[in-house]
Each structure stands twice: as structure tokens, then as C-alpha cells.
Scaffold this motif. Structure first.
Motif, PDB file in Angstrom:
ATOM      1  N   LYS A  45       0.817  -1.211   0.000  1.00  0.00           N
ATOM      2  CA  LYS A  45       0.000   0.000   0.000  1.00  0.00           C
ATOM      3  C   LYS A  45       0.855   1.266   0.000  1.00  0.00           C
ATOM      4  O   LYS A  45       0.424   2.311  -0.473  1.00  0.00           O
ATOM      5  CB  LYS A  45      -0.943  -0.001   1.202  1.00  0.00           C
ATOM      6  N   VAL A  46       2.071   1.186   0.523  1.00  0.00           N
ATOM      7  CA  VAL A  46       2.981   2.330   0.496  1.00  0.00           C
ATOM      8  C   VAL A  46       3.674   2.406  -0.868  1.00  0.00           C
ATOM      9  O   VAL A  46       3.774   3.470  -1.469  1.00  0.00           O
ATOM     10  CB  VAL A  46       4.030   2.221   1.632  1.00  0.00           C
ATOM     11  N   PHE A  47       4.137   1.271  -1.363  1.00  0.00           N
ATOM     12  CA  PHE A  47       4.916   1.215  -2.600  1.00  0.00           C
ATOM     13  C   PHE A  47       4.079   1.555  -3.833  1.00  0.00           C
ATOM     14  O   PHE A  47       4.515   2.306  -4.699  1.00  0.00           O
ATOM     15  CB  PHE A  47       5.524  -0.184  -2.745  1.00  0.00           C
ATOM     16  N   PRO A  49       1.239   3.423  -4.541  1.00  0.00           N
ATOM     17  CA  PRO A  49       0.946   4.820  -4.896  1.00  0.00           C
ATOM     18  C   PRO A  49       2.191   5.596  -5.329  1.00  0.00           C
ATOM     19  O   PRO A  49       2.115   6.439  -6.226  1.00  0.00           O
ATOM     20  CB  PRO A  49       0.359   5.419  -3.618  1.00  0.00           C
ATOM     21  N   GLU A  50       3.342   5.296  -4.719  1.00  0.00           N
ATOM     22  CA  GLU A  50       4.579   5.978  -5.114  1.00  0.00           C
ATOM     23  C   GLU A  50       4.914   5.659  -6.571  1.00  0.00           C
ATOM     24  O   GLU A  50       5.241   6.548  -7.354  1.00  0.00           O
ATOM     25  CB  GLU A  50       5.738   5.552  -4.216  1.00  0.00           C
ATOM     26  N   GLU A  51       4.834   4.379  -6.928  1.00  0.00           N
ATOM     27  CA  GLU A  51       5.133   3.969  -8.298  1.00  0.00           C
ATOM     28  C   GLU A  51       4.106   4.530  -9.275  1.00  0.00           C
ATOM     29  O   GLU A  51       4.442   4.955 -10.373  1.00  0.00           O
ATOM     30  CB  GLU A  51       5.190   2.440  -8.402  1.00  0.00           C
ATOM     31  N   TRP A  52       2.847   4.541  -8.880  1.00  0.00           N
ATOM     32  CA  TRP A  52       1.782   5.081  -9.736  1.00  0.00           C
ATOM     33  C   TRP A  52       2.030   6.565 -10.007  1.00  0.00           C
ATOM     34  O   TRP A  52       1.933   7.018 -11.143  1.00  0.00           O
ATOM     35  CB  TRP A  52       0.421   4.876  -9.071  1.00  0.00           C
ATOM     36  N   ASN A  53       2.366   7.309  -8.968  1.00  0.00           N
ATOM     37  CA  ASN A  53       2.611   8.742  -9.135  1.00  0.00           C
ATOM     38  C   ASN A  53       3.824   9.004 -10.022  1.00  0.00           C
ATOM     39  O   ASN A  53       3.819   9.931 -10.832  1.00  0.00           O
ATOM     40  CB  ASN A  53       2.778   9.422  -7.779  1.00  0.00           C
ATOM     41  N   LYS A  54       4.869   8.176  -9.882  1.00  0.00           N
ATOM     42  CA  LYS A  54       6.039   8.333 -10.752  1.00  0.00           C
ATOM     43  C   LYS A  54       5.663   8.074 -12.206  1.00  0.00           C
ATOM     44  O   LYS A  54       6.083   8.791 -13.100  1.00  0.00           O
ATOM     45  CB  LYS A  54       7.160   7.376 -10.333  1.00  0.00           C
ATOM     46  N   TRP A  55       4.866   7.032 -12.429  1.00  0.00           N
ATOM     47  CA  TRP A  55       4.490   6.670 -13.793  1.00  0.00           C
ATOM     48  C   TRP A  55       3.549   7.700 -14.407  1.00  0.00           C
ATOM     49  O   TRP A  55       3.663   8.046 -15.575  1.00  0.00           O
ATOM     50  CB  TRP A  55       3.845   5.286 -13.803  1.00  0.00           C
ATOM     51  N   ASN A  60       6.913  11.648 -17.703  1.00  0.00           N
ATOM     52  CA  ASN A  60       7.564  10.415 -17.269  1.00  0.00           C
ATOM     53  C   ASN A  60       7.053   9.178 -17.995  1.00  0.00           C
ATOM     54  O   ASN A  60       7.172   8.080 -17.500  1.00  0.00           O
ATOM     55  CB  ASN A  60       7.365  10.206 -15.764  1.00  0.00           C
TER      56      ASN A  60
END
Length: 75
Positions: A45-47, A49-55, A60
Motif C-alpha cells: 500500500k505504500v509502494f 501509490p509511489e510507483e503510480w505517481n512516478k508513472w 515520465n
């Protein structure tokens, strides 16, 4: 949750087509299985959203010839 016989068969078929395994968790085991929610699910759940926001961030992503975003790569 109770299903009729035909609903049960349909549900099993849908899960099989989705390549998902069903498991029956006996009553009273929730407290013993809860650590998975803290250790594994919390990291996901932490990982995620971070990856989604980067993508999804501006600039990007690559585009396909029609102008749509390419699918994300799974690494």
C-alpha cells in the motif's frame, strides 16, 4: 456469505478464469492471519501509490504511435 449452488459454481468458474485460488479461512483465525496485513499489505500500500505517481507524472511516460501512454513495465 452464502451462495446458492449455481452462484457458487459461477463464482468458482470466474475465479478459475482469473487464475485466482480460493481459500476457506476457518472461523477464529483472523487474529492469526492479521500479521500479513501489517507486514506484506502495508508495504504494498505504500509502494504502489509511489510507483503510480512516478508513472503518471508529467513527462515520465512514453507514447505509442496513436498518442496514448505505453503500458507500464513490470520489473
Amino acid at each position: 456469505m452464502c451462495l446458492t449452488s449455481s452462484e457458487h459454481i459461477l463464482a468458482k468458474k470466474c475465479f478459475k478464469e482469473a487464475k485466482t485460488h480460493l481459500a476457506v479461512i476457518p472461523e477464529g483465525l483472523t487474529s492469526q492471519l492479521q500479521p500479513l496485513n501489517v507486514s506484506i499489505n502495508k508495504l504494498f500500500k505504500v509502494f504502489m501509490p509511489e510507483e503510480w505517481n512516478k508513472w503518471m507524472g508529467p513527462g515520465n511516460h512514453d507514447l505509442i504511435p496513436t498518442g496514448r501512454m505505453k503500458r507500464p513495465t513490470i520489473t
